[in-house]
Scaffold this motif. Structure first.
Motif, PDB file in Angstrom:
ATOM      1  N   ASP A 679     -43.949 -10.206 -51.272  1.00 55.02           N
ATOM      2  CA  ASP A 679     -44.412 -10.454 -52.538  1.00 55.02           C
ATOM      3  C   ASP A 679     -43.602 -11.625 -53.063  1.00 55.02           C
ATOM      4  N   VAL A 680     -44.371 -12.093 -54.110  1.00 55.39           N
ATOM      5  CA  VAL A 680     -43.598 -13.628 -54.716  1.00 55.39           C
ATOM      6  C   VAL A 680     -42.420 -13.393 -55.122  1.00 55.39           C
ATOM      7  N   LYS A 681     -41.765 -12.224 -55.741  1.00 54.28           N
ATOM      8  CA  LYS A 681     -40.318 -12.106 -56.133  1.00 54.28           C
ATOM      9  C   LYS A 681     -39.607 -12.378 -54.773  1.00 54.28           C
ATOM     10  N   THR A 682     -39.890 -11.631 -53.612  1.00 55.74           N
ATOM     11  CA  THR A 682     -38.668 -11.349 -52.656  1.00 55.74           C
ATOM     12  C   THR A 682     -38.787 -12.970 -52.046  1.00 55.74           C
ATOM     13  N   THR A 683     -39.924 -13.661 -51.916  1.00 57.60           N
ATOM     14  CA  THR A 683     -40.178 -14.633 -51.458  1.00 57.60           C
ATOM     15  C   THR A 683     -39.181 -15.741 -52.329  1.00 57.60           C
ATOM     16  N   THR A 684     -39.382 -15.760 -53.507  1.00 54.53           N
ATOM     17  CA  THR A 684     -38.932 -16.685 -54.451  1.00 54.53           C
ATOM     18  C   THR A 684     -37.163 -16.484 -54.282  1.00 54.53           C
ATOM     19  N   ASP A 685     -36.811 -15.123 -54.469  1.00 55.36           N
ATOM     20  CA  ASP A 685     -35.307 -14.777 -54.053  1.00 55.36           C
ATOM     21  C   ASP A 685     -34.931 -15.282 -52.707  1.00 55.36           C
ATOM     22  N   TYR A 686     -35.700 -15.310 -51.862  1.00 49.75           N
ATOM     23  CA  TYR A 686     -35.098 -15.625 -50.467  1.00 49.75           C
ATOM     24  C   TYR A 686     -35.000 -17.315 -50.449  1.00 49.75           C
ATOM     25  N   LEU A 687     -36.050 -18.091 -51.109  1.00 48.19           N
ATOM     26  CA  LEU A 687     -35.931 -19.344 -51.112  1.00 48.19           C
ATOM     27  C   LEU A 687     -34.597 -19.899 -51.767  1.00 48.19           C
ATOM     28  N   HIS A 688     -34.327 -19.113 -53.020  1.00 44.96           N
ATOM     29  CA  HIS A 688     -33.234 -19.452 -53.915  1.00 44.96           C
ATOM     30  C   HIS A 688     -31.829 -19.380 -53.048  1.00 44.96           C
ATOM     31  N   SER A 689     -31.908 -18.255 -52.414  1.00 39.92           N
ATOM     32  CA  SER A 689     -30.488 -17.782 -51.770  1.00 39.92           C
ATOM     33  C   SER A 689     -30.313 -18.501 -50.173  1.00 39.92           C
ATOM     34  N   ASN A 690     -31.342 -19.158 -49.663  1.00 40.84           N
ATOM     35  CA  ASN A 690     -31.223 -19.870 -48.753  1.00 40.84           C
ATOM     36  C   ASN A 690     -31.368 -21.500 -48.665  1.00 40.84           C
ATOM     37  N   GLY A 691     -31.087 -21.790 -49.759  1.00 38.29           N
ATOM     38  CA  GLY A 691     -30.770 -23.492 -50.027  1.00 38.29           C
ATOM     39  C   GLY A 691     -32.160 -24.139 -49.669  1.00 38.29           C
ATOM     40  N   TYR A 692     -33.404 -23.170 -50.180  1.00 37.71           N
ATOM     41  CA  TYR A 692     -34.855 -24.235 -50.276  1.00 37.71           C
ATOM     42  C   TYR A 692     -34.795 -25.009 -51.501  1.00 37.71           C
ATOM     43  N   HIS A 693     -33.879 -25.944 -51.898  1.00 35.85           N
ATOM     44  CA  HIS A 693     -34.125 -26.832 -53.109  1.00 35.85           C
ATOM     45  C   HIS A 693     -34.468 -28.289 -52.649  1.00 35.85           C
ATOM     46  N   HIS A 694     -34.719 -28.912 -53.948  1.00 32.33           N
ATOM     47  CA  HIS A 694     -35.145 -30.097 -53.728  1.00 32.33           C
ATOM     48  C   HIS A 694     -33.791 -30.946 -53.263  1.00 32.33           C
TER      49      HIS A 694
END
Length: 694
Positions: A679-694
């Motif tokens: 789901d969106v929340k789990t996906t967003t949390d993963y992106l935050h915790s695995n360095g998918y930043h600008h």
């Protein structure tokens, strides 16, 4: 419309007599059913304009297309003015193009039937080739011989005394007089309904309005009998005398009674069986009657098997003759009180009422099926057609005409699906699936309205380092009472009903908005693939709509990929090349989903503007145990590499499958081995915790 009584036997026989007279006439008959927008023209009319039956498609538009440009407005105006002003007859002359290209003059006389509320139901009339008559009007002396021998009645009378000066053979034959006898009489003797006052009005009309007058009157023969005529009166000089020439046409066969026109409105022109209007009326009456008697009413819906092939291969005239033979055979098999109707095309309905049990109905159905094992002999050819019959009973299967028709139709299609040439009863269990389908479809509409759909994201993985290199957007239905509903349950129904387009655009817009939100949070979400159905892809303006949505939300096209299935693309590869090319122009990545399950042409595949092939999970599932699947997968990987396309495998669930893919050059994968759809929340949390930043 209120129920109208049926024709009496006397009126029906009179109608048949008139119809035979019409069909035997040299005039062409035509009928236009305003309620159903259908037309009928006789063989005589086709002969007048030079067409064979299989060359002329009867319709108002076909008639209009043949009219002389200078006459279109006038001819149509006269007809529709009579309808608008609720005048029961219309008379008009116009030119029409013969098949050979020349123009012929037609005299058209119509009778219009209105219902009790004043709405027009049907128009019927005669068309006479009056080319000779018109030429006579312009070249009186040159065409004297033709006038003398014409079947139309031609008279010349003194304009002052109205005594007859001349009559042609057609007039003398119609009246029974010799010319010498007629010349001793006046117009008043032959037209006893005329009065001196009317003649004065006619003369005033000639002097102030037009040199041509048209009216209907009655002629009195020498033997005293009378008949109606349509008269066209013109001023001329005859042998130095001011005179009028009168062209009269016997319109006895056009004076239909209201009962006869009602028959035309309630019966099929081809088979003369009751039509849908009359059948529904009788069905409704039977249902009401049997509510009191507690008997059953049966509706048999009959569809001819393989009739379309006969019609297409042998032509409509043969098809029409077959329908006439079918109607006669069906009538011969029914009881005297049963009703059979032609509903349209090759569909017939039978109404049987007064049933206390179903055994007689089974006997009738068996008799119908058996009787159609024998072929029909038409123009020296033996034609075979069998019956698929659906049967619904009232009150068991419905208490209204609508429910019985729907359920009989359902049963008929069951008979079709189970091999044709048989009958099936509607049963309650047959309706359960249909009911569930309706409930599901309504629930889908509610789900779209109440935002019950959600987008889940399944990662696409670099098989070497397990990093997310992309995602696929998958729709889930979060039902308030049923929980998560599987796409396998509702997606096929969405495709059938057309709701799939709304689902596709919901997913696309949700993904675009989510990427914008991630960007605002400082995240760089992996490129996300959105699936487009065949229905959505068939929209020729789809690329423009996608561009508008991207622009409206301010989303970069590099965030989005479009996935289309191989079978959808190959349905119309030329159009797919154009549409996918427009996607590419927008900067969107294009993937072919479920590759290997369709029938791709390599010549088209290399021309498709695509970036990636996606190996269908059906080939991955049994690796490494199925050698055929392994061979197919290797071939697809090799094909993609040779075409310089990326390749990704879906449905990867084991380490053995992952190793096989890497060994053979497939570097990307998607499946439960790495992650389920999130789901969106789990996906967003993963992106935050695995360095998918600008």
């Amino acid at each position: 419309m209120p129920h109208s009584p049926l024709l009496s036997d006397e009126h029906f026989q009179e109608f048949r007599r008139l119809k035979f007279a019409i069909s035997s006439s040299e005039d062409g008959i035509w009928e236009y059913n305003i309620q159903t927008n259908t037309t009928y023209v006789s063989k005589q009319w086709l002969e007048i304009i030079g067409y064979d039956e299989n060359e002329y498609q009867s319709s108002i538009e076909a008639w209009k297309s043949l009219l002389h440009p200078d006459d279109i407005e006038y001819a149509i105006g006269v007809l529709f003015s009579s309808i608008a002003n609720k005048i029961e007859s219309a008379h008009v002359r116009y030119r029409i193009r013969h098949k050979q290209g020349h123009w012929i003059w037609i005299y058209d006389r119509a009778k219009i039937l209105f219902d009790e509320t004043g709405e027009p139901l049907i128009v019927a009339g005669f068309r006479t080739d009056i080319t000779q008559q018109v030429e006579l009007e312009n070249h009186n002396q040159e065409l004297a011989v033709i006038v003398q021998n014409a079947t139309i009645e031609v008279y010349i009378a003194d304009a002052t005394t109205l005594e007859y000066l001349y009559a042609n053979d057609g007039a003398l034959k119609a009246l029974g007089y010799t010319l010498e006898e007629l010349q001793k009489l006046s117009v008043f003797d032959i037209n006893p309904d005329l009065t001196a006052d009317q003649i004065d009005i006619f003369r005033q009309y000639f002097d102030t309005v037009s040199p041509v007058l048209s009216n209907i009157s009655h002629h009195k023969r020498k033997n005293g009998t009378r008949y109606p005529v349509q008269a066209s009166v013109h001023k001329l000089t005859y042998k130095g005398i001011a005179a009028v020439v009168i062209f009269d046409t016997d319109i006895t066969e056009l004076t239909f009674t209201q009962e006869q026109l009602l028959h035309l409105a309630t019966h099929d022109a081809l088979t003369e069986l009751p039509n849908r209007v009359l059948f529904l009326d009788r069905l409704q009456m039977a249902i009401k009657k049997n509510e009191r008697t507690k008997d059953k009413v049966a509706l048999l819906l009959i569809d001819l098997d393989h009739f379309k092939q006969i019609n297409d291969s042998l032509g409509h005239p043969i098809g029409d003759k077959l329908l006439i033979h079918v109607s006669r055979r069906l009538q011969s098999l029914l009881r005297q009180g049963d009703t059979i109707a032609r509903i349209g095309g090759d569909e017939f309905n039978i109404l049987i009422d007064g049933l206390s049990h179903t055994q007689p109905l089974i006997d009738i159905a068996e008799k119908l099926i058996h009787a159609f094992q024998e072929p029909f002999s038409i123009q020296g050819q033996l034609l075979y057609t069998t019956l698929s019959i659906g049967i619904a009973l009232s009150p068991d299967d419905g208490m209204t005409t609508e429910s019985l028709l729907k359920n009989a139709d359902t049963a008929m299609y069951r008979a079709k699906n189970e091999g044709r040439n048989t009958y099936r009863f509607y049963a309650h269990e047959m309706g359960e699936k249909a009911y569930e389908r309706v409930v599901m479809e309504n629930a889908l509409h509610v789900a779209l309205k109440e935002n019950q759909f959600a987008v889940y994201y399944q990662p696409q993985i670099d098989l070497n380092n397990h990093k997310w290199v992309g995602m696929e957007a998958l729709v889930r239905w979060e039902h308030p009472t049923l929980g998560i509903v599987s796409p396998a349950t509702f997606i096929p129904l969405c495709e059938e009903t057309g709701l799939i387009q709304e689902i596709d655009f919901f997913v696309l817009e949700s993904v675009i908005k989510q990427h914008v939100e991630w960007k605002e949070e400082g995240l760089s979400g992996p490129k996300t693939a959105v699936n487009f159905s065949a229905k959505t892809l068939s929209n020729r303006h789809i690329a423009k709509e996608v561009a508008a949505i991207l622009h409206f939300h301010g989303c970069n096209s590099e965030c989005i990929a479009i996935e289309v299935t191989e079978s959808h693309v190959m349905h119309d590869p030329k159009e797919a090349i154009e549409i996918l090319g427009e996607f590419k122009t927008l900067g969107l990545e294009i993937s072919i989903d479920d590759f290997g399950t369709g029938y791709s042409s390599l010549s088209y595949l290399k021309r498709l503007p695509i970036d990636k092939l996606k190996i269908d999970q059906s080939f991955i599932r049994d690796i490494p145990h199925d050698e055929d699947d392994m061979a197919i997968t290797k071939t697809i990987i090799g094909l993609a590499n040779n075409l310089k396309l990326n390749v990704i495998a879906e449905g990867v669930e084991t380490h053995e499958q992952k190793s096989f893919l890497l060994e053979n050059g497939c570097l990307l994968g998607q499946g439960y081995l790495f992650a389920k759809p999130l789901d969106v929340k789990t996906t967003t949390d993963y992106l935050h915790s695995n360095g998918y930043h600008h």
